[in-house]
Motif scaffolding. Sequence first.
Motif, PDB file in Angstrom:
ATOM      1  N   HIS A 109     -18.892  37.576 -18.330  1.00  0.00           N
ATOM      2  CA  HIS A 109     -17.807  37.145 -18.244  1.00  0.00           C
ATOM      3  C   HIS A 109     -17.369  36.098 -19.334  1.00  0.00           C
ATOM      4  O   HIS A 109     -16.305  36.136 -20.025  1.00  0.00           O
ATOM      5  CB  HIS A 109     -17.524  36.236 -17.102  1.00  0.00           C
ATOM      6  CG  HIS A 109     -17.350  37.156 -15.816  1.00  0.00           C
ATOM      7  ND1 HIS A 109     -16.323  38.005 -15.762  1.00  0.00           N
ATOM      8  CD2 HIS A 109     -17.947  37.001 -14.519  1.00  0.00           C
ATOM      9  CE1 HIS A 109     -16.448  38.503 -14.173  1.00  0.00           C
ATOM     10  NE2 HIS A 109     -17.418  37.865 -13.633  1.00  0.00           N
ATOM     11  N   LEU A 110     -18.610  35.390 -19.813  1.00  0.00           N
ATOM     12  CA  LEU A 110     -18.239  34.611 -21.197  1.00  0.00           C
ATOM     13  C   LEU A 110     -18.037  35.319 -22.411  1.00  0.00           C
ATOM     14  O   LEU A 110     -17.180  35.158 -23.268  1.00  0.00           O
ATOM     15  CB  LEU A 110     -19.385  33.763 -21.253  1.00  0.00           C
ATOM     16  CG  LEU A 110     -19.544  32.467 -20.402  1.00  0.00           C
ATOM     17  CD1 LEU A 110     -21.144  31.896 -20.515  1.00  0.00           C
ATOM     18  CD2 LEU A 110     -18.313  31.547 -20.483  1.00  0.00           C
ATOM     19  N   GLU A 111     -18.746  36.621 -22.449  1.00  0.00           N
ATOM     20  CA  GLU A 111     -18.651  37.428 -23.645  1.00  0.00           C
ATOM     21  C   GLU A 111     -17.138  37.893 -23.459  1.00  0.00           C
ATOM     22  O   GLU A 111     -16.661  38.096 -24.629  1.00  0.00           O
ATOM     23  CB  GLU A 111     -19.625  38.744 -23.589  1.00  0.00           C
ATOM     24  CG  GLU A 111     -20.837  37.954 -23.847  1.00  0.00           C
ATOM     25  CD  GLU A 111     -22.275  38.943 -23.740  1.00  0.00           C
ATOM     26  OE1 GLU A 111     -21.712  40.092 -23.112  1.00  0.00           O
ATOM     27  OE2 GLU A 111     -23.302  38.667 -24.083  1.00  0.00           O
ATOM     28  N   ARG A 112     -16.624  38.363 -22.315  1.00  0.00           N
ATOM     29  CA  ARG A 112     -15.397  38.893 -22.523  1.00  0.00           C
ATOM     30  C   ARG A 112     -14.276  37.648 -22.586  1.00  0.00           C
ATOM     31  O   ARG A 112     -13.464  38.015 -23.299  1.00  0.00           O
ATOM     32  CB  ARG A 112     -15.056  39.475 -20.941  1.00  0.00           C
ATOM     33  CG  ARG A 112     -15.782  40.749 -20.782  1.00  0.00           C
ATOM     34  CD  ARG A 112     -14.974  41.762 -19.701  1.00  0.00           C
ATOM     35  NE  ARG A 112     -15.588  41.158 -18.277  1.00  0.00           N
ATOM     36  CZ  ARG A 112     -16.629  41.430 -17.759  1.00  0.00           C
ATOM     37  NH1 ARG A 112     -17.412  42.322 -18.034  1.00  0.00           N
ATOM     38  NH2 ARG A 112     -16.810  40.919 -16.488  1.00  0.00           N
ATOM     39  N   ALA A 113     -14.428  36.672 -22.244  1.00  0.00           N
ATOM     40  CA  ALA A 113     -13.567  35.560 -22.663  1.00  0.00           C
ATOM     41  C   ALA A 113     -13.482  35.267 -24.071  1.00  0.00           C
ATOM     42  O   ALA A 113     -12.595  35.139 -24.871  1.00  0.00           O
ATOM     43  CB  ALA A 113     -13.935  34.152 -21.857  1.00  0.00           C
ATOM     44  N   ALA A 114     -14.872  35.308 -24.891  1.00  0.00           N
ATOM     45  CA  ALA A 114     -14.991  35.231 -26.143  1.00  0.00           C
ATOM     46  C   ALA A 114     -14.066  36.439 -26.925  1.00  0.00           C
ATOM     47  O   ALA A 114     -13.422  36.126 -27.980  1.00  0.00           O
ATOM     48  CB  ALA A 114     -16.247  35.292 -26.708  1.00  0.00           C
ATOM     49  N   GLY A 115     -13.987  37.440 -26.521  1.00  0.00           N
ATOM     50  CA  GLY A 115     -13.285  38.493 -26.955  1.00  0.00           C
ATOM     51  C   GLY A 115     -11.739  38.477 -26.884  1.00  0.00           C
ATOM     52  O   GLY A 115     -10.941  38.428 -27.891  1.00  0.00           O
ATOM     53  N   HIS A 116     -11.270  37.918 -25.636  1.00  0.00           N
ATOM     54  CA  HIS A 116      -9.701  37.649 -25.516  1.00  0.00           C
ATOM     55  C   HIS A 116      -9.537  36.403 -26.451  1.00  0.00           C
ATOM     56  O   HIS A 116      -8.165  36.449 -27.142  1.00  0.00           O
ATOM     57  CB  HIS A 116      -9.621  37.187 -24.104  1.00  0.00           C
ATOM     58  CG  HIS A 116      -9.698  38.564 -23.234  1.00  0.00           C
ATOM     59  ND1 HIS A 116      -8.992  39.664 -23.194  1.00  0.00           N
ATOM     60  CD2 HIS A 116     -10.508  38.576 -22.047  1.00  0.00           C
ATOM     61  CE1 HIS A 116      -9.379  40.595 -22.429  1.00  0.00           C
ATOM     62  NE2 HIS A 116     -10.280  39.853 -21.584  1.00  0.00           N
ATOM     63  N   LEU A 117     -10.241  35.462 -26.637  1.00  0.00           N
ATOM     64  CA  LEU A 117      -9.965  34.361 -27.521  1.00  0.00           C
ATOM     65  C   LEU A 117      -9.813  34.467 -28.953  1.00  0.00           C
ATOM     66  O   LEU A 117      -8.969  34.369 -29.777  1.00  0.00           O
ATOM     67  CB  LEU A 117     -11.084  33.099 -27.188  1.00  0.00           C
ATOM     68  CG  LEU A 117     -10.983  32.415 -26.092  1.00  0.00           C
ATOM     69  CD1 LEU A 117     -12.266  31.394 -25.912  1.00  0.00           C
ATOM     70  CD2 LEU A 117      -9.415  31.744 -25.824  1.00  0.00           C
ATOM     71  N   ALA A 118     -10.771  35.579 -29.551  1.00  0.00           N
ATOM     72  CA  ALA A 118     -10.638  36.262 -30.757  1.00  0.00           C
ATOM     73  C   ALA A 118      -9.510  37.054 -30.920  1.00  0.00           C
ATOM     74  O   ALA A 118      -8.836  36.907 -32.003  1.00  0.00           O
ATOM     75  CB  ALA A 118     -11.950  37.249 -30.888  1.00  0.00           C
TER      76      ALA A 118
END
Length: 689
Positions: A109-118
């Motif tokens: 979930h944290l990695e997906r959140a990082a992708g959306h923030l990018a």
Amino acid sequence: MASSHLPFVPASAPTEDAGVPPSTRALEAAHAELRRAAVILEHDVPPAFDLGPLAQALEQAFVAIYDACDGRAERLAAVHTARGEVAQALSALAPAAGREPAFDPLRAHLERAAGHLAHADERLARLPPLGVPAPQELFASVDVPRLHVLVRPSIAPRLRYPRLPPTGRPPRPTAALPEPTTFQELRAAIAQMKTQAAEARLSPPEPALPPPVAAPENAPLPGFTREVPRAIDDVAFRQNRARECFEEVAMVGMQRAPLLGDPWRGSLILERRMLASIDALAASGATAVAHVPRLVADAPVKDPSHAFALAMVMGCLGGRDALGAAEHALLTSDRDEAFVEGFAAGLKLVPHDALPLALRSLLEEEDPGIRAMAIDVLGYRGLATPAELAAAAGDVPVVAARALVHLAMTPSPGLSALLQGLDGTADPALREAVWWAMALTGHPHTEARLTAALDGPEAGKAALILAIAGGEEDARRVTQRALSAPTRELLFAVGWTGNAWAIGQLVDLLETTDDDALAAAAAWALERLTGAGLWEEAEVEDEAIEVADPPEPDVGEPRVPKLARTLGDPRDLPPEPTPETVEQPSTDAARWRAWWMEKGAEYTMTTRYRRGHPYTPLVSLGELDTARVTPLERRWLHRELVIRTGAVVRFDPHDLVAVQEEAMRAWQPHAARSANMPGRWLRPARKTG
């Protein structure tokens, strides 16, 4: 209707992406991933290492996302901060890499959140900075809630995570001794207890209890004090004020639904108290607002009234962080059905501008109860798209049951095939929703399906829908079925048929039955058919209206008498409570027989009647307005208006009084256009698409 507080008649069908820029959608997706990671951290991971840095990074990432969504900081800089905090959270997970599989979903979930923030970073980099919005004045709410936008910092969630066990050797547990069955086992048990007692004497002694404080000779009377406590500081004062306002909103959430016989407009007084409490809480400032989520998170029991109050208060405060705090409290609770229902009841009334975005995010949750709540509120508010409702109708039964009635209010060409496929469902709630959707859309198999169900275990539900939506033959069929093997539910449905032939049969039933429940159901059906007004007062048992307080445990101390008995004058003690009474239609068969002999000649057996008048939709609208009916019956009356007019105007008895008034004014022309053939069972066809 352009000035409506809720979208009674939307100008066009809602669209999921209308007015939402891609950067905002990316931020919302990142927020949803962080929210899921926070839930896993609080509930699903072991204390394998110190989780404090991870929790702190997640909290700061939430704050940065809220700053970007609400414009409390320059948006691109806030997104950069959020990306940095997510990176810190991923670094804090390094000790679990390859060793603790429970942390793998959290990391994903944290990695997906990082992708959306990018993605949000990339979008915002192309746009000019907007600056911080100017502060807005606060205005009092008048009969409907206002959205209060305050100048305040974003609310940071306080994440609870499992702590590492204390260092050092843990105390040795004392094993329970088996029950001795022989004298030899008894001697061995005594020897073991002596050994345990000797070991306990070597351990440090427990701290002694403080000695009891003797009351001074000049102690004040109970309920009085001679010393004024020390003044509290400003923060404690505002937090206390927030708690008082919050409890007021929770109380109104439980009491605003009128009881049978009470006018529904009487809830306006309670609603004004609720809105005044929300206004006062908003005026108390950022300290009070930030304290509200803690009132639910720190409560020992997740009370549904607190769920309503949390959704209601935070939904009236501007900012994505306000709704985010309410969502976090919901998702970290036990998700009890009553708690989720209370939360949904609050969201159905609030004016928050980010509500559609937040609810669509909840539609992606794994818990079907949360998805059901989200699609129910979206459909209730007229915010769900036909595609969203159709997708939810194909979900698991608990979600589909909530979506179907809303989808039936705005029928589409594919709805008929969808209902045909769901007709054989084994889930009772979904089956009832399918029947209502068939009736609301005029499905050609409605009468056949409901008639077949009259001989099954759900005959009462099927009879009610058939009585509301069916024709003359269906009315006679329901009446015959109810009188051949009467039950409370079937007799209740007879009152909705409008079948004048049933009046004499119901009076005969009153003369012959010894069952009080059947007699009461027959009397209510007679009143709905005739409007005779043969009311009588009946006592209600205390057990039917209240739950007795549990007895106080006996701890060996003398009972403390009530203050009214101790300090009051024995010549003027409080009287015993008077019995509760309720007004209901008479079950006296002689009264109904005399009335029918006098008025029966005025009735035609082929005419549909309601409250003594040949039926038209205007009669349903009048009953919705002034009749003694429950909120559930008012919801059925609204569906009857949709069925008998072919029009749709959004209405629900859960709405605020001012909103219900507006909806009934909007219904008036539609009901009047369909009132040219009184007493008929006709219903217009509805268009799809």
